[in-house]
Design an enzyme around this catalytic site. Sequence first.
Site, PDB file in Angstrom:
ATOM      1  N   LYS A 142       0.842  -1.199   0.000  1.00  0.00           N
ATOM      2  CA  LYS A 142       0.000   0.000   0.000  1.00  0.00           C
ATOM      3  C   LYS A 142       0.874   1.245   0.000  1.00  0.00           C
ATOM      4  CE  LYS A 142      -1.842   2.599   3.037  1.00  0.00           C
ATOM      5  NZ  LYS A 142      -1.750   3.903   2.316  1.00  0.00           N
ATOM      6  N   GLY A 162       7.053   4.557   8.279  1.00  0.00           N
ATOM      7  CA  GLY A 162       6.191   5.721   8.464  1.00  0.00           C
ATOM      8  C   GLY A 162       6.400   6.311   9.844  1.00  0.00           C
ATOM      9  N   SER A 163       5.358   6.938  10.363  1.00  0.00           N
ATOM     10  CA  SER A 163       5.499   7.659  11.632  1.00  0.00           C
ATOM     11  C   SER A 163       5.555   6.698  12.825  1.00  0.00           C
ATOM     12  CB  SER A 163       4.307   8.611  11.807  1.00  0.00           C
ATOM     13  OG  SER A 163       3.101   7.884  11.867  1.00  0.00           O
ATOM     14  N   THR A 164       6.194   7.134  13.869  1.00  0.00           N
ATOM     15  CA  THR A 164       6.301   6.329  15.086  1.00  0.00           C
ATOM     16  C   THR A 164       4.914   6.038  15.654  1.00  0.00           C
ATOM     17  OG1 THR A 164       8.521   7.106  15.578  1.00  0.00           O
ATOM     18  CG2 THR A 164       7.224   6.346  17.458  1.00  0.00           C
ATOM     19  N   VAL A 167       1.960   5.667  14.094  1.00  0.00           N
ATOM     20  CA  VAL A 167       1.290   4.577  13.372  1.00  0.00           C
ATOM     21  C   VAL A 167       2.031   3.257  13.601  1.00  0.00           C
ATOM     22  CG1 VAL A 167       0.614   3.708  11.095  1.00  0.00           C
ATOM     23  CG2 VAL A 167       0.184   6.087  11.695  1.00  0.00           C
ATOM     24  N   GLY A 168       3.358   3.325  13.716  1.00  0.00           N
ATOM     25  CA  GLY A 168       4.134   2.117  14.034  1.00  0.00           C
ATOM     26  C   GLY A 168       3.671   1.486  15.335  1.00  0.00           C
ATOM     27  N   GLU A 225      10.100   0.697  10.457  1.00  0.00           N
ATOM     28  CA  GLU A 225      11.111   1.737  10.234  1.00  0.00           C
ATOM     29  C   GLU A 225      10.398   3.067  10.444  1.00  0.00           C
ATOM     30  OE1 GLU A 225      12.905   4.548   9.069  1.00  0.00           O
ATOM     31  OE2 GLU A 225      13.052   3.814   6.996  1.00  0.00           O
ATOM     32  N   CYS A 258      13.625  10.341   6.912  1.00  0.00           N
ATOM     33  CA  CYS A 258      13.543   9.821   8.290  1.00  0.00           C
ATOM     34  C   CYS A 258      14.884   9.907   9.001  1.00  0.00           C
ATOM     35  CB  CYS A 258      13.007   8.401   8.298  1.00  0.00           C
ATOM     36  SG  CYS A 258      13.891   7.298   7.204  1.00  0.00           S
ATOM     37  N   GLU A 270      10.224  15.072  15.542  1.00  0.00           N
ATOM     38  CA  GLU A 270      10.570  15.015  14.118  1.00  0.00           C
ATOM     39  C   GLU A 270       9.782  16.100  13.381  1.00  0.00           C
ATOM     40  OE1 GLU A 270       9.196  11.556  11.734  1.00  0.00           O
ATOM     41  OE2 GLU A 270      11.287  11.418  11.120  1.00  0.00           O
TER      42      GLU A 270
END
Length: 482
Positions: free
Chosen positions: A179, A231-233, A235-236, A253, A287, A381
């Site tokens: 995706k 992606g972002s922390t 959403v991780g 990552e 990143c 970030e």
Amino acid sequence: TMAYGPAPESTSAARDWLAKGPFGLFIGGAFTAAGAPLETRDPARDEVLAQVTMAGEADVDAAVQAARAAQPAWEGDPQRRARVLYALARQIQKRERLFAVLEALDNGKPIRETRDIDVPLVARHFTHHAGWAALLADEFPDTRAHGVCGQIIPWNFPLLMLSWKIAPALAAGNTVVLKPAEDTPLTALLFAEICAEAGVPPGVVNIVTGDGDTGAALVAHPGIDKIAFTGSTEVGQVIRRATAGTGKALTLELGGKSPFIVMGDADLDAAVEGVVDAVWFNQGEVCCAGTRILVAESVADRFRTLLKARMASLRVGNPLDKSTDIGAIVNPRQLARIRDLVAQGVAAGAVAHEGTAPEGCFCSPILLDEVSPASPCVSEEIFGPVVTLQTFRTPPEAVDLANATRYGLAASIWSENLTVAMDLAAQVKAGVVWINATNLFDANAPFGGMRASGFGREGAREGMAAYLRKGTPVAGQTPPAI
Ligand code: TXE
């Protein structure tokens, strides 16, 4: 009004390609009819580029079923995988110009970078992993593929992140449902087109466009064996919770706030060029960007002077102009986020030095000097062309500052004394440390983070291992007797 004239780079081939829209999903080797519309925009010109499809749960399910059906045969033929991965690399090279222009249009990044960095690295990534497919039985005995991988990528390097995900997964014998980010689906759809030309069997690569809900549906699907996310922390963290206890393998990552350490004996001219590559590459939407300059007090004034002079020469503007250094920010929401974090820094006492930028979705290079260590601009970030500057007196102070965020993705250390640099490198909490260099990527160097920057590696042997599990190889994976 836009502060730029006619595009010096012709976009006619890209416009022709875009005219094929609205685009469907790529499932089982063919495009579906376009479904629920999702708009993708050119942030530099603030115009719609194309309509793609917002994939729902049923679409994700169809893609996973196609990937499941294709997986056993794909895993059973490693030499075919090698041939297909080489062919993908060649097809990307053949269409390099179209890829480069589409990527610049969809993301806003400069054509100079998509042409000279993104696309060549992508071709290299497929070539490299073709080699792994051919060597798999020798190099990774007693392993199996995971099966079907769900892969979710961000908008900052749409095609490059696609290659980091798809190439190793395919080399290892997995099939994938990928995706792309909602802001930048186009080069993934062009990639889907070349899959057929390169002989990728139907169902081995499936591309579902959509937003976070589409991503969540992929994560939740029981037919997925492994999730790989960049992606972002935030959403991780959601994805890690969602996969906990399901048995799905996971690599993450995530974000970063990487230190850029300039020691008193550093080559300051080289270090200033380093800052340009660290944080003014890809609009700072990187990143591992070196977003926190930590400079030895003894050279800080000289360094500031050199840096400000260099900043003044950076050109912000039309991504399709070959002389542009910094293109458009990916979307107005991201620009607002950048502006907000800069404003918070200034409110907390930082002194901002800014270059110039055209009106619209653009951000000038910004140096935030004399920042308060408590300000979010030093710990969060920003994901824009913004760098903070702090000074230190001793190497231990530099290490303390370097490690004073929740992240641990990358670091860059500048010193003419390699003993000092290596000693510091060992103490900085980061998955990747560059010495007298920054933002160097290679298919044969493992990339990834620690702490809130995630876990798992992409690239090299470690990156292959992330797409394999212990097990008895399927028939056919044993190399033919010589
Ligand atoms: O990221 P998201 P966004 C940082 C950066 C940026 C911020 C927000 O600071 O300002 O994140 O960017 C999909 N389940 N980075 O909102 O949301 C989403 O559709 C499954 C750093 O773009 O993390 C997209 O494909 N998937 C970063 C992908 O996740 C979900 C790169 C990334 O989007 C999902 C990007 C869900 N619940 C942003 N929600 C880096 N460090 O590389 C969203 N997605």
